[in-house]
Every structure is written in structure tokens, then in C-alpha cells.
Write an enzyme that holds these catalytic residues in place. Structure first.
Site, PDB file in Angstrom:
ATOM      1  CG  ASP A   1      -7.448  -6.926   7.428  1.00 10.46           C
ATOM      2  OD1 ASP A   1      -6.606  -6.626   8.294  1.00 10.46           O
ATOM      3  OD2 ASP A   1      -7.563  -6.295   6.358  1.00 10.46           O
TER       4      ASP A   1
ATOM      5  CE1 TYR B   1       0.354  -5.828  -1.913  1.00 12.87           C
ATOM      6  CE2 TYR B   1      -0.868  -3.942  -1.068  1.00 12.87           C
ATOM      7  CZ  TYR B   1      -0.286  -5.181  -0.875  1.00 12.87           C
ATOM      8  OH  TYR B   1      -0.358  -5.766   0.355  1.00 12.87           O
TER       9      TYR B   1
ATOM     10  CE  LYS C   1      -5.944  -3.475   4.949  1.00 15.30           C
ATOM     11  NZ  LYS C   1      -6.187  -3.969   6.304  1.00 15.30           N
TER      12      LYS C   1
ATOM     13  NE  ARG D   1      -2.274  -1.331   3.624  1.00 10.11           N
ATOM     14  CZ  ARG D   1      -1.727  -0.552   4.532  1.00 10.11           C
ATOM     15  NH1 ARG D   1      -1.776   0.756   4.408  1.00 10.11           N
ATOM     16  NH2 ARG D   1      -1.139  -1.060   5.597  1.00 10.11           N
TER      17      ARG D   1
ATOM     18  CG  HIS E   1      -7.032  -2.658  10.556  1.00  9.41           C
ATOM     19  ND1 HIS E   1      -5.740  -2.209  10.617  1.00  9.41           N
ATOM     20  CD2 HIS E   1      -7.008  -3.709   9.718  1.00  9.41           C
ATOM     21  CE1 HIS E   1      -4.967  -2.955   9.851  1.00  9.41           C
ATOM     22  NE2 HIS E   1      -5.715  -3.879   9.297  1.00  9.41           N
TER      23      HIS E   1
ATOM     24  N   GLY F   1      -3.865  -4.077  -1.797  1.00  8.12           N
ATOM     25  CA  GLY F   1      -4.400  -3.075  -0.876  1.00  8.12           C
ATOM     26  C   GLY F   1      -4.797  -1.778  -1.567  1.00  8.12           C
TER      27      GLY F   1
ATOM     28  CB  SER G   1      -0.255  -3.675   8.756  1.00 11.47           C
ATOM     29  OG  SER G   1      -1.363  -2.874   8.440  1.00 11.47           O
TER      30      SER G   1
ATOM     31  CB  SER H   1       4.916 -12.694  -0.817  1.00 12.84           C
ATOM     32  OG  SER H   1       5.379 -13.273   0.380  1.00 12.84           O
ATOM     33  NE  ARG H   2      -0.069  -8.638   2.083  1.00 19.12           N
ATOM     34  CZ  ARG H   2      -0.752  -8.022   3.039  1.00 19.12           C
ATOM     35  NH1 ARG H   2      -1.929  -8.458   3.421  1.00 19.12           N
ATOM     36  NH2 ARG H   2      -0.249  -6.974   3.653  1.00 19.12           N
TER      37      ARG H   2
ATOM     38  CB  CYS I   1       0.973  -6.883  14.914  1.00 20.09           C
ATOM     39  SG  CYS I   1       2.185  -5.584  15.202  1.00 20.09           S
TER      40      CYS I   1
HETATM   41  C1  OXD Z   1      -2.840  -4.420   6.083  1.00 19.05           C
HETATM   42  C2  OXD Z   1      -3.440  -5.560   5.377  1.00 19.05           C
HETATM   43  O1  OXD Z   1      -1.920  -3.793   5.552  1.00 19.05           O
HETATM   44  O2  OXD Z   1      -4.346  -6.181   5.955  1.00 19.05           O
HETATM   45  O3  OXD Z   1      -3.276  -4.117   7.189  1.00 19.05           O
HETATM   46  O4  OXD Z   1      -3.066  -5.839   4.221  1.00 19.05           O
HETATM   47 MN    MN Z   2      -5.055  -5.202   7.694  1.00 21.44          MN
END
Ligand code: OXD
Ligand code: MN
Length: 576
Positions: free
Chosen positions: A288, A208, A217, A80, A237, A210, A259, A385-386, A261
Site C-alpha cells: 500500500d 474505522y 494513511k 474513510r 501510495h 483508515g 484504492s 470489509s477488511r 484497483c
Molecule cells: C485505501 C486503503 O483506501 O488502502 O487506499 O485502505
Molecule cells: Mn491504499
């Protein structure tokens, strides 16, 4: 020759202002074709074939990862871009001191310039979607227009896409206008713009997740938080987690962490052996985002507006999150991980040892130990990476994910990453004190991040990058919500990351966090008392099940030290 856009949408769209908007965008961006998504399986197969043909997706080895695909985003487009994200409220003060602001007419004009003609040679996908169960009174309908087939396929996983959303909209329903154009993916021509007064989002120049999956978001947090303030609910969030006690009763907890954590890990927590034997089970409602509204009992109920998880892959393995590993074993889109020769994927922290060779997330040949020109180890997978996978594939998915009324929330957790100061858990004295704990939550940089180790970053309610209006009014909204509830959830601050003098983590975290959740639920049921410290209620050691944990001598006490000097400094820093 420009296609006849009207004939391409006429058979599918009966909502007249939606039709007008699609035509307006098509006339501006000039796509070769328009495709309205209906959410069917055959449509999925067709979109996948398109993405494979264009090279946007690679099919992964179906014998190992059935239904899975691989995608690489442009190397300057992997996260993001908060610096390019704007709240384009009419007045700057409505965006508040923590958001970037741009005048709405200037913002539209800038984006129009970038979008003009940018979809030539491309298809414009029209994606009607519902955030939340389609028939829930708490859900919101959006329509995303995008020239990215990757976005279309991701949205199908992350939201409820298709005809049902259009049906709910009818001929004149309200929806969020979500416009996304990849344009030329140039970071200098990238903008993520939110127009709360128009219920609209325009995102240009990024592919991307996000920035481009606008339901997440942009809609479900930034636009929804502003809508929630107007309409008397909250978009947060937060993960939503169900804890089933040995007697079969289920309690739900919502938790906000900055984010990266460990939110997805907490949402899918595996109970430690002793608590599993006692009969505890965990059920995941969301990982999330939570939309919270006041229920008939005068408490808060939550729905997860999303239908999938867009989680960080790096570091995910069967120890950190076995449920996520099972969830992503099929029908998953992997973005920016390493691609192995056998058509499977790998990332740092994977269960499997590093492959002898692979293509890294930039499509460069990679071998273990490879160093870059700067002499540093080259990562095979991007740290951000996601995976994109349906939450229904999570082995511990809650049966309540489609409950139109949501689940009742017993406790709200705010968490930071602090080496010191904040105890493992503390209970707020009241709703307003809880709001204060959320408003002042913070994380410290670790050695894994650039910047000064130990530097504190405030992230109120983990909403700093996601609050769609003035943060001061956001705190006021929290306080007002508390006034309206006869039975507000209890609020806790947790810190799984406290360390000793040698920087070793004092608390094992992960599944063991359930021991703290168990204490919290006992407090919610009024079964145990707390120790009243000056900063909040703390657990008595006898009330927390520590069996089988083998905490070293004195560690429990160290986790709860409230140091007066540190807290006075903390107060000063909070004021700052
Ligand atoms: C974040 C996510 O950045 O959930 O919080 O991708
Ligand atoms: Mn998030």
C-alpha cells in the site's frame, strides 16, 4: 475518582515532552486507566482477553482459523470519511485546492470539545510505534494514544509497536503525536485532522481502520508526504514488488493505483504457468505505501513503512489472490465480514459457496438471496470489509522487508481503470513526462459503483485523498526529485481494464500482468526497443511473452489503439 495518571506512566516513559503530552490528553479525556504497550506476546494475549470481554472482538474457530478474531464496526463507520478529513495547515493555500482545510486553532477547539471526558470508563492505550524498520534512518516514530483496544491490536500488526520504538525515541527524540478517540462514534462529531506544522494527527469519532489506525494513511501518507517534501524524499501510495528473473537477479517495482484497483493482488501476484516455468518468482515488499529516497547510486530506494496488510476482503479468493488467502489463514483480524455458525467467516467472492445462513456484517440474520426493503440483494459482508494480517505471513514476503536501506526501484507504475483511451502499457519519454502521466491518471466509474458509468475521476498519483499539502507543490516536488537523480527509475502508465465494444475486458489481468512487468524490466535493462507513439513508448508484440494466453484475434492491437479524437478530448479533460 480520577486515577493518578503520573504513576501509571512514570515507570514506562522517560521522554519528558511525551510524558507531558500523555498527561495533557489524559486530563482532557479522563480515562479510567492508562496502559503503555511494550509489544510483548503476553501483552497481546491480555489485550485480546480485554477485547473479548468487552465484545469488541469475537474469537473465531481455532481449529480452522487459529489466532483469528472477528470485529464489527459501527454501521455508519465502515470507510474513510474524506469529507471529514482536514489538512489544518497554518494557511489555507498550504493545504491546496484538493484538500479540506480548517484553521488549526478552530480544529483543535472542535476536537477538544468532543474529546473532553470521552474516555471515562475506558482505558487509554499508549502505542509507541515505528513506521519502517526501527533502526532505519528512513523510518519515523509515532505515538498513538487511543481508547480503542481494536486499534491497539491492529496497530500491533500494522506497525512495529513497543519498547524498541520508545528506545529509539530516547529522552528527546522527534515523534508524530497521533491522538485517537472513539468518543460516541457519531458521524456528526467525527473529524480526522492533520497538523503538519505540529507533526500531529487528531482523529475523533470513528473506529474505522483508515480513520483510526493513525500510522497508515494519516501518518505514512498525509503527514509523511509533507515531511518528505521538507526533507527531500517522497511518501507515496504505492505497492512495492520484487520480480526475480530466471537468472536469480531481482528487480523492484513501485506502483500506484487508486484504492480498490487490485494493488494487494498485484503486490502478491502469482506468475502464470509459462512464466513460472521459465523461473520467474514474485516477492512482496509492501502492498500500500512506499517511502522513497535517493540512494547512493543516484536512483530511488524504497522502504515499506508498514508491517502488515489492511486489505479489502470482499472478492479475495484463491483465484484472485492465493497468497493473501494463505496469509489470512491465521492470526488475522477480520472486520465487517459475515460470521458463520461454525465460528468461521465468509464474504462475497469467497472460495466456499455461500453458507445456508450466517450473521451479516451488521449482526443481522442473513441467508443467500435475502433482499432488503429496497428489493436489492443484501450483502453478507460489507464491500469494504477488511483483513488485518502481518505481511510476514504472506507466503511470498520478500526477505528485504526489514532492510533498513530499502530496495532499489527500477520502475514506477501508475495505473488507472479506463475502458478506453489509455493503452495496456506505455512508457514515459522522460521523468517529467512520467510525472505528467501520474498527475493526470484517472479511473472511470464502473456499473458496480453509484454515479454515472464512465464518469472520469482524476486521482493524481493515487494521492488525491492522501497528499498532506498543496497538490501543485507536490507535482513540483516530484519534478525536483527527478532533477536530483542521475539514475531515476523509468515511469510507466498501465491500464489493465480496457474493454471491447461489448464491455468485455480485453486483458485477463491478475497474474498475467507479469507479462507486462517482464517487458518493463527488459526495457529497464535496455534489451528491447519500444514503438514510439505520440503518447508514449509501446511494446512490440514480439517482445512480450504471450505464450499460453490465447488472446483472441486482434485483441493485442485493440489494447494499444491510440485514437486521436479520444486523446484530444483527453487533453481537454486533463486541462479541466
Ligand atoms: C485505501 C486503503 O483506501 O488502502 O487506499 O485502505
Ligand atoms: Mn491504499
Amino acid at each position: 475518582m480520577t486515577p493518578n495518571y503520573v504513576s501509571l506512566i512514570e515507570p514506562f516513559i522517560s521522554h519528558s515532552s511525551l510524558k507531558d503530552w500523555i498527561l495533557e490528553v489524559a486530563n482532557l479525556a479522563q480515562p479510567d486507566s492508562i496502559c503503555v504497550l511494550n509489544g510483548s506476546e503476553s501483552e497481546k494475549t491480555r489485550l485480546e482477553a480485554e477485547a473479548l470481554a468487552s465484545g469488541e472482538l469475537v474469537k473465531l474457530n481455532p481449529a480452522v482459523l487459529p489466532g483469528c478474531f472477528y470485529h464489527r464496526s459501527s454501521s455508519n463507520d465502515v470507510a474513510r470519511t474524506e469529507n471529514l478529513t482536514y489538512i489544518c495547515a497554518q494557511n489555507q493555500k498550504d493545504a491546496g485546492p484538493t484538500n479540506n482545510w480548517m484553521d488549526p486553532s478552530e480544529a483543535y477547539a472542535k476536537a477538544v470539545k468532543i474529546l473532553a471526558g470521552s474516555m471515562r470508563g475506558r482505558t487509554l492505550y499508549v502505542i509507541p510505534f515505528s513506521m519502517g524498520p526501527v533502526h532505519s534512518a528512513f523510518s519515523k516514530i509515532g505515538v498513538e494514544l487511543t481508547d480503542s483496544v481494536y486499534v491497539a491490536l491492529n496497530m500491533r500488526i500494522m506497525t512495529r509497536v513497543g519498547q524498541a520504538a520508545l528506545d529509539r525515541l530516547g529522552s528527546d527524540g522527534v515523534y508524530t503525536k497521533c491522538l485517537h478517540g472513539k468518543a460516541d462514534l457519531d458521524i456528526n462529531r467525527r473529524l480526522v485532522l492533520h497538523f503538519p506544522q505540529d507533526n500531529a494527527i487528531w482523529s475523533v469519532g470513528s473506529g474505522y481502520g483508515g480513520n483510526a489506525l493513525l500510522g497508515k494513511k494519516c501518518l505514512a501518507l498525509r503527514i509523511a508526504s509533507a515531511l518528505g517534501r521538507k526533507e527531500g524524499w517522497m511518501a507515496e501510495h504505492m505497492l512495492i514488488l520484487g520480480v526475480e528473473k530466471p537468472d536469480g537477479t531481482k528487480f523492484y517495482i513501485a506502483a500506484a493505483f487508486p484504492s480498490a484497483c487490485g494493488k494487494t493482488n498485484l503486490a502478491m501476484l502469482t506468475p502464470p504457468e509459462t512464466l513460472r516455468k521459465k523461473g520467474y518468482k514474485i516477492w512482496t515488499v509492501g502492498d500500500d505505501i512506499a517511502w522513497l529516497h535517493i540512494n547512493e547510486q543516484g536512483g530511488l530506494s524504497a522502504i515499506n513503512p508498514e508491517a502488515g496488510c489492511f486489505g479489502v476482503v470482499s472478492g479475495t479468493n484463491s483465484k484472485s489472490n492465493i497468497n493473501a488467502m494463505r496469509m489470512i489463514g491465521k492470526n488475522t483480524i477480520f472486520t465487517n465480514v459475515a460470521l458463520k455458525k461454525d465460528g468461521t467467516v465468509w464474504w462475497e467472492g469467497h472460495d466456499d459457496p455461500a453458507p445456508d445462513s450466517a450473521l451479516d456484517w451488521k449482526a443481522e440474520p442473513w441467508t443467500p438471496g435475502l433482499k432488503g426493503v429496497d428489493g436489492k440483494l443484501v450483502k453478507a459482508a460489507h464491500p469494504n470489509s477488511r483483513f488485518t494480517a502481518s505481511i510476514r505471513q504472506c507466503p511470498c514476503v520478500s526477505s528485504e522487508v526489514d532492510n533498513e536501506f530499502g530496495v532499489p526501484i527500477s520502475a514506477i507504475l501508475f495505473g488507472g481503470r479506463r475502458a478506453g483511451v489509455a493503452p495496456l502499457v506505455m512508457e514515459s519519454f522522460s521523468w517529467n513526462h512520467g510525472v505528467y502521466l501520474g498527475a493526470t491518471m484517472a479511473s472511470e466509474r464502473t456499473a458496480a459503483q453509484t454515479g454515472n458509468v464512465g464518469e472520469v475521476r482524476r486521482d493524481p498519483m493515487a494521492m488525491l485523498p492522501f497528499c498532506g499539502y498543496n497538490m501543485g507543490e507536490y507535482f513540483e516536488h516530484w519534478i525536483n526529485m527527478g532533477r536530483k537523480m542521475q539514475r531515476p527509475p523509468r515511469i510507466y502508465h498501465v491500464n489493465w481494464f480496457r474493454t471491447d465494444e461489448k464491455n468485455n475486458l480485453l486483458w485477463p489481468g491478475f497474474g498475467e500482468n507479469l507479462r507486462i512487468l517482464e517487458w518493463i524490466l527488459q526495457r529497464c535493462e535496455g534489451r528491447v526497443n519500444a514503438i514510439e507513439s505520440p503518447v508514449g513508448g509501446l511494446p512490440k508484440v514480439k517482445d512480450v511473452d504471450l505464450s499460453g494466453l490465447n488472446l483472441g484475434p486482434g485483441v493485442w492491437d485493440q489494447l494499444f489503439v491510440v485514437n486521436k479524437k479520444e486523446w484530444l478530448e483527453e487533453q481537454r479533460a486533463q486541462e479541466e
